[in-house]
Design a protein around this motif. Structure first.
Motif, short mmCIF file in Angstrom:
data_model
loop_
_atom_site.label_atom_id
_atom_site.label_comp_id
_atom_site.label_asym_id
_atom_site.label_seq_id
_atom_site.Cartn_x
_atom_site.Cartn_y
_atom_site.Cartn_z
N PHE A 31 0.79 -1.23 0.00
CA PHE A 31 0.00 0.00 0.00
C PHE A 31 0.82 1.28 0.00
N GLU A 32 2.11 1.17 0.14
CA GLU A 32 2.96 2.36 0.09
C GLU A 32 3.98 2.26 -1.05
N ILE A 33 4.71 1.16 -1.09
CA ILE A 33 5.78 1.03 -2.08
C ILE A 33 5.23 0.74 -3.48
N THR A 34 4.30 -0.21 -3.58
CA THR A 34 3.75 -0.57 -4.90
C THR A 34 3.12 0.62 -5.62
N PRO A 35 2.23 1.38 -4.98
CA PRO A 35 1.64 2.53 -5.70
C PRO A 35 2.70 3.56 -6.12
N ALA A 36 3.70 3.79 -5.27
CA ALA A 36 4.75 4.76 -5.61
C ALA A 36 5.55 4.28 -6.82
N LEU A 37 5.88 3.00 -6.86
CA LEU A 37 6.64 2.47 -7.99
C LEU A 37 5.82 2.48 -9.28
N ILE A 38 4.53 2.22 -9.17
CA ILE A 38 3.67 2.24 -10.36
C ILE A 38 3.57 3.66 -10.91
N ARG A 39 3.44 4.65 -10.01
CA ARG A 39 3.40 6.05 -10.46
C ARG A 39 4.71 6.43 -11.14
N LEU A 50 13.72 -5.02 -9.08
CA LEU A 50 13.44 -4.35 -7.82
C LEU A 50 14.54 -4.65 -6.81
N THR A 51 15.01 -3.62 -6.15
CA THR A 51 16.04 -3.78 -5.12
C THR A 51 15.51 -3.27 -3.79
N ASN A 52 16.16 -3.69 -2.72
CA ASN A 52 15.79 -3.20 -1.41
C ASN A 52 16.04 -1.70 -1.31
N GLU A 53 17.06 -1.22 -1.98
CA GLU A 53 17.35 0.21 -1.96
C GLU A 53 16.21 1.01 -2.58
N MET A 54 15.64 0.50 -3.68
CA MET A 54 14.50 1.18 -4.31
C MET A 54 13.32 1.24 -3.35
N MET A 55 13.10 0.15 -2.63
CA MET A 55 11.99 0.14 -1.67
C MET A 55 12.28 1.07 -0.51
N ALA A 74 1.30 -7.65 -6.90
CA ALA A 74 2.08 -6.42 -6.78
C ALA A 74 3.37 -6.52 -7.58
N GLN A 75 4.04 -7.65 -7.48
CA GLN A 75 5.33 -7.81 -8.15
C GLN A 75 5.19 -7.76 -9.66
N VAL A 76 4.20 -8.45 -10.20
CA VAL A 76 3.99 -8.45 -11.65
C VAL A 76 3.62 -7.05 -12.13
N LEU A 77 2.77 -6.38 -11.39
CA LEU A 77 2.37 -5.03 -11.76
C LEU A 77 3.57 -4.08 -11.78
N VAL A 78 4.40 -4.14 -10.75
CA VAL A 78 5.58 -3.27 -10.68
C VAL A 78 6.61 -3.66 -11.74
N ALA A 79 6.80 -4.95 -11.94
CA ALA A 79 7.83 -5.40 -12.89
C ALA A 79 7.44 -5.18 -14.34
N THR A 80 6.16 -5.37 -14.67
CA THR A 80 5.77 -5.36 -16.08
C THR A 80 4.81 -4.23 -16.46
N GLY A 81 4.36 -3.47 -15.48
CA GLY A 81 3.42 -2.40 -15.77
C GLY A 81 2.01 -2.93 -15.99
N GLY A 82 1.12 -2.04 -16.36
CA GLY A 82 -0.28 -2.40 -16.54
C GLY A 82 -0.51 -3.43 -17.63
#
Length: 165
Positions: A31-39, A50-55, A74-82
Motif C-alpha cells: 500500500f505504500e511502495i507498490t503505488p509509488a513504484l507504479i506512479r 526491484l532492489t531493497n534500496e529502491m523500496m 504487486a510484483q507483476v504489476l511493478v515489474a511489467t506495468g499495466g
C-alpha cells in the motif's frame, strides 16, 4: 502442536507488524511502495529489477534484504506495468478456465477417478494462486515448475475431453 514451534510463534508474533502500514512488512510493500513504484514506472521496472534500496527510498522502514513485494499481483504489476499485469491475469484466468473445464468434462463423462484427479489439480492450482496473493511465488523456481505442471495438466485434460465430445 504446530503453533508451539518457534517458527510459527515468531510468525504469529509479527502479525501486528505485518498488518501495520508503517510496520515495514507486507502492508508497507503493498500500500505504500507498490503505488509509488507504479506512479514512477507505469510501464514497469523489469523482471527481477526491484532492489531493497529502491523500496527503502520510498519507505526507509521496510524489511531489510527484501527484493520483492511479497505478492505476485504487486510484483507483476511493478515489474511489467499495466500491460504485463493484464497479460498475467489473462494467463491465470485461462489456466483456471482450463482446470474448471477439465473438471466439469470429467465429471459429466461420469469418470469418477479422472473427475477426482481433475478436482485435485484444480484445487492445487487455486491454492497456489491464492498463496501468490500474499507471497511472491513466481520468483521460486520450484513453484514455477508446479505452476507449469498444474497448468499443463489442466490444459491436457481439457483437450482430452474436447476431442471426445
Amino acid at each position: 502442536l504446530l503453533c508451539l514451534t518457534p517458527f510459527v510463534q515468531d510468525r504469529l508474533g509479527k502479525l501486528t507488524t505485518e498488518l501495520n502500514i508503517q510496520g515495514g512488512g507486507r502492508m508497507t510493500m503493498w500500500f505504500e511502495i507498490t503505488p509509488a513504484l507504479i506512479r514512477e514506472h507505469p510501464w514497469g521496472i523489469g523482471y527481477r529489477s526491484l532492489t531493497n534500496e529502491m523500496m527503502r527510498d520510498i519507505a526507509p522502514y521496510v524489511e531489510a534484504d527484501r527484493d520483492h513485494l511479497h505478492s505476485n499481483i504487486a510484483q507483476v504489476l511493478v515489474a511489467t506495468g499495466g500491460l504485463g499485469f493484464v497479460l498475467y491475469m489473462l494467463w491465470m484466468l485461462a489456466a483456471l478456465h482450463a482446470g474448471w473445464t477439465y473438471f466439469r468434462a470429467a465429471r459429466d463423462a461420469v469418470d469418477p477417478p479422472d473427475a477426482i484427479s481433475a478436482l485435485a489439480v484444480l484445487c492445487m492450482l487455486v491454492g497456489l494462486l491464492l498463496n501468490g496473493v500474499v507471497e511472491y511465488n513466481l520468483g521460486d523456481g520450484e513453484l514455477v515448475l508446479a505452476y507449469g505442471l498444474l497448468m499443463g495438466t489442466c490444459i491436457a485434460g481439457q483437450q482430452r475431453y474436447r476431442k471426445t465430445v
